[in-house]
Design a protein around this motif. Sequence first.
Motif, PDB file in Angstrom:
ATOM      1  N   TYR A  62       0.803  -1.235   0.000  1.00 41.00           N
ATOM      2  CA  TYR A  62       0.000   0.000   0.000  1.00 41.00           C
ATOM      3  C   TYR A  62       0.832   1.280   0.000  1.00 41.00           C
ATOM      4  CZ  TYR A  62      -3.793  -3.213   1.084  1.00 41.00           C
ATOM      5  OH  TYR A  62      -4.707  -4.248   1.035  1.00 41.00           O
ATOM      6  N   GLY A  63       2.159   1.160   0.069  1.00 38.81           N
ATOM      7  CA  GLY A  63       2.995   2.352   0.051  1.00 38.81           C
ATOM      8  C   GLY A  63       3.361   2.818   1.445  1.00 38.81           C
ATOM      9  N   PRO A  64       4.092   3.954   1.548  1.00 33.99           N
ATOM     10  CA  PRO A  64       4.598   4.414   2.847  1.00 33.99           C
ATOM     11  C   PRO A  64       3.543   5.006   3.773  1.00 33.99           C
ATOM     12  CG  PRO A  64       5.163   5.977   1.133  1.00 33.99           C
ATOM     13  CD  PRO A  64       4.558   4.796   0.432  1.00 33.99           C
ATOM     14  N   VAL A  76      -3.495   5.628  11.032  1.00 34.57           N
ATOM     15  CA  VAL A  76      -2.718   5.914   9.829  1.00 34.57           C
ATOM     16  C   VAL A  76      -1.246   5.651  10.127  1.00 34.57           C
ATOM     17  CG1 VAL A  76      -2.032   7.669   8.152  1.00 34.57           C
ATOM     18  CG2 VAL A  76      -4.378   7.607   8.998  1.00 34.57           C
ATOM     19  N   ILE A  77      -0.625   4.792   9.323  1.00 37.88           N
ATOM     20  CA  ILE A  77       0.766   4.398   9.514  1.00 37.88           C
ATOM     21  C   ILE A  77       1.658   5.180   8.560  1.00 37.88           C
ATOM     22  CG2 ILE A  77       2.390   2.471   9.547  1.00 37.88           C
ATOM     23  CD1 ILE A  77       0.157   2.182  11.592  1.00 37.88           C
ATOM     24  N   LEU A  78       2.704   5.809   9.086  1.00 36.72           N
ATOM     25  CA  LEU A  78       3.710   6.505   8.278  1.00 36.72           C
ATOM     26  C   LEU A  78       4.996   5.690   8.330  1.00 36.72           C
ATOM     27  CD1 LEU A  78       3.192  10.180   9.539  1.00 36.72           C
ATOM     28  CD2 LEU A  78       2.076   9.047   7.624  1.00 36.72           C
ATOM     29  N   ALA A  83       8.108  10.130   4.588  1.00 35.75           N
ATOM     30  CA  ALA A  83       6.686  10.230   4.943  1.00 35.75           C
ATOM     31  C   ALA A  83       6.510  10.964   6.273  1.00 35.75           C
ATOM     32  CB  ALA A  83       6.069   8.838   5.023  1.00 35.75           C
ATOM     33  N   VAL A  84       7.359  10.644   7.243  1.00 33.39           N
ATOM     34  CA  VAL A  84       7.269  11.297   8.553  1.00 33.39           C
ATOM     35  C   VAL A  84       7.600  12.775   8.439  1.00 33.39           C
ATOM     36  CG1 VAL A  84       8.246  11.368  10.880  1.00 33.39           C
ATOM     37  CG2 VAL A  84       7.756   9.167   9.814  1.00 33.39           C
ATOM     38  N   VAL A  89       6.772  17.825   9.543  1.00 39.52           N
ATOM     39  CA  VAL A  89       7.571  19.041   9.320  1.00 39.52           C
ATOM     40  C   VAL A  89       6.966  19.890   8.210  1.00 39.52           C
ATOM     41  CG1 VAL A  89       9.848  19.963   8.741  1.00 39.52           C
ATOM     42  CG2 VAL A  89       9.668  17.872  10.117  1.00 39.52           C
ATOM     43  N   ASP A  90       6.874  19.320   7.013  1.00 44.34           N
ATOM     44  CA  ASP A  90       6.376  20.096   5.869  1.00 44.34           C
ATOM     45  C   ASP A  90       4.912  20.490   6.029  1.00 44.34           C
ATOM     46  OD1 ASP A  90       8.893  19.643   4.891  1.00 44.34           O
ATOM     47  OD2 ASP A  90       8.287  18.025   3.533  1.00 44.34           O
TER      48      ASP A  90
END
Length: 281
Positions: A62-64, A76-78, A83-84, A89-90
Amino acid sequence: MEVATALTIFLAIFLVVITAKKKMSSHGRLPPGPTPLPLIGNFLQIKSSQILNSLIKLREKYGPVFTVYFGTRPVVILCGHDAVKEALVDKAEEFSGRKTMPTQERFFQGHGVAFANGERWKQLRRFSLSVLRNFGMGKKTIEQRIQEEAQFLLGEFRKTNEKPFEPTYFLSRAVSNIICSIVFGNRFDYQDKEFQALMEMINNSFQEMSTAWAQFYDIYVGFLKYFPGPHTKIYDKLEDIRLFIAKRAKKNRETLDPNNPRDFIDCFLNQMEKEKSNPAN
């Protein structure tokens, strides 16, 4: 009679499934993930003894960034630095909401820097960062406290006479003492009974929050909150910590000099006095 009983059971199960599905679909748009089953969520895809490996395997598909359900609760998993960083931050403002566990919500009721949310959390965060900077956080003065504590830690290491030892407790006491010097205004001797009791209370509370019963309660709080059992033991542990801090706050209040705050508690008491007439607090 048997047909009527079977029909009743079937209807009950049907209603539970429909209710669970509606609850799962009410969380809005979430990242993709494995399809959850009613009530148990994605427990079949996540092995309790190999949670990390299970999540890594899901990441490959499923991706990051993906969603899994622990019971009816979506998480929700990062995965990975990128991703984190993007989330915290962003896009820090969008991800500034702070969701706590039911085991903590019932006790803290949305108070405290770690457990508040929304505007209350933003105000507490600004206040806490300001106080911590005044007491040396990010400055040379905190470096001096760390260096001082490191000497006490080395002294404890030397007492082992070069024999093998478990370092976890030594290191946790050193780190905790630096925090205590800011919050309580002084460090503790490692053999201090009050300090040892505090360390034990904190350790016990974290251990209790990690038990299967506590995690089960976090998932099915809507049902279990009405029943006594092992899942309520965490509140006794947290109450011990609350009483300890309340005792220290009372001691500070009795000797408080508003013009010369000694620690974080003094600053907090001063702020409470300033804002006691504010209806929003």
